[in-house]
Design a protein around this motif. Sequence first.
Motif, short mmCIF file in Angstrom:
data_model
loop_
_atom_site.label_atom_id
_atom_site.label_comp_id
_atom_site.label_asym_id
_atom_site.label_seq_id
_atom_site.Cartn_x
_atom_site.Cartn_y
_atom_site.Cartn_z
N PRO A 183 10.23 -11.60 6.73
CA PRO A 183 9.24 -11.64 5.63
C PRO A 183 7.80 -11.36 6.06
O PRO A 183 7.08 -10.62 5.38
CB PRO A 183 9.40 -13.06 5.08
N ALA A 184 7.38 -11.93 7.19
CA ALA A 184 6.00 -11.71 7.62
C ALA A 184 5.77 -10.25 8.02
O ALA A 184 4.74 -9.66 7.68
CB ALA A 184 5.67 -12.63 8.79
N THR A 185 6.73 -9.68 8.72
CA THR A 185 6.61 -8.29 9.13
C THR A 185 6.65 -7.37 7.91
O THR A 185 5.87 -6.42 7.80
CB THR A 185 7.72 -7.90 10.11
N HIS A 186 7.54 -7.68 6.98
CA HIS A 186 7.64 -6.85 5.78
C HIS A 186 6.34 -6.88 4.99
O HIS A 186 5.92 -5.85 4.44
CB HIS A 186 8.80 -7.33 4.90
N GLU A 187 5.68 -8.01 4.99
CA GLU A 187 4.39 -8.10 4.31
C GLU A 187 3.36 -7.21 4.99
O GLU A 187 2.60 -6.49 4.33
CB GLU A 187 3.91 -9.55 4.29
N ARG A 188 3.34 -7.20 6.32
CA ARG A 188 2.41 -6.33 7.04
C ARG A 188 2.70 -4.87 6.78
O ARG A 188 1.80 -4.03 6.70
CB ARG A 188 2.48 -6.60 8.55
N MET A 189 4.00 -4.53 6.66
CA MET A 189 4.41 -3.14 6.49
C MET A 189 4.04 -2.59 5.11
O MET A 189 4.23 -1.40 4.85
CB MET A 189 5.91 -2.98 6.72
N GLN A 190 3.52 -3.43 4.22
CA GLN A 190 3.06 -2.92 2.93
C GLN A 190 1.84 -2.02 3.11
O GLN A 190 1.48 -1.26 2.20
CB GLN A 190 2.73 -4.08 1.99
N GLU A 191 1.20 -2.10 4.25
CA GLU A 191 0.15 -1.14 4.61
C GLU A 191 0.80 0.02 5.34
O GLU A 191 1.46 -0.16 6.36
CB GLU A 191 -0.91 -1.79 5.50
N VAL A 192 0.63 1.21 4.81
CA VAL A 192 1.34 2.37 5.35
C VAL A 192 0.93 2.65 6.80
O VAL A 192 1.74 3.12 7.60
CB VAL A 192 1.11 3.61 4.45
N GLU A 193 -0.32 2.32 7.16
CA GLU A 193 -0.75 2.53 8.55
C GLU A 193 0.04 1.62 9.51
O GLU A 193 0.38 2.03 10.62
CB GLU A 193 -2.24 2.26 8.70
N GLU A 194 0.33 0.40 9.06
CA GLU A 194 1.11 -0.51 9.90
C GLU A 194 2.52 0.05 10.11
O GLU A 194 3.07 -0.01 11.22
CB GLU A 194 1.18 -1.89 9.24
#
Length: 243
Positions: free
Chosen positions: A132-143
Amino acid sequence: MSRPDEDLSPEVFRTRPGNRRRLTPAAESTLEGLSAAGEESGWLSPLAYNLTISHSHRFVWYRVAKVATRTIRHHCETHGVSLDVDHAMRVRYPLAAFADYFTFAFVRDPLDRFVSAWQDKVVNANYYDFDPATHERMQEVEEFARWTAAQDLSAVPGTDQHLTLQSRMIDLNRVDFVGRLETFDRDFAEVCDRVGAPAVPTAPQNQTAPGGRDRQVSDELRELVGQMYRRDYQVFGYPRPEP
């Protein structure tokens, strides 16, 4: 004495009813026999590809994920084009057996394709099974681009097909025609003409929402995608994005 793949009927190759990703046992056995008989002989393509094959219309389609694959497949299904090898994944194929089949693929601007993959597989879903935490970060396309940059995008198998280099998903030494998503109507009409299929317009399937790329592009994303997909830009002649 003739080579085994020259005597081989291409119609041996079909996918299983109810499992469009796997070849039939007879087809798998044939490929295993060719491989065992001559790994160094060149009977099989050196690399594996995602293939769709029609014997009735005599074509081999090198499928490039996120480039109109559902639209092309839907067109075939609705206009009587049999797909005998439907959705085979990572298949080495006997070169001589398909020498007289028309081979084609479609590509698109790597930046558009990357943003489409991110929107579809990360924003709209959790295809890569991030916590969940990583998926939240991945909402930024640069991440997501930074994460993708750590992958070997030329590895098949090994890299997800939605991110793999387009130039790796096509047998560039044998492809007869490479169309572009940007000129899809014109290019797909040419494919249909070559294989004897109706060239009527088909509504796009699974299309990324218009304007998605324009809203997401930053200088960092342009630089990352330009580096990751440098070979695709070179091979297909798309202008490389400048930060």
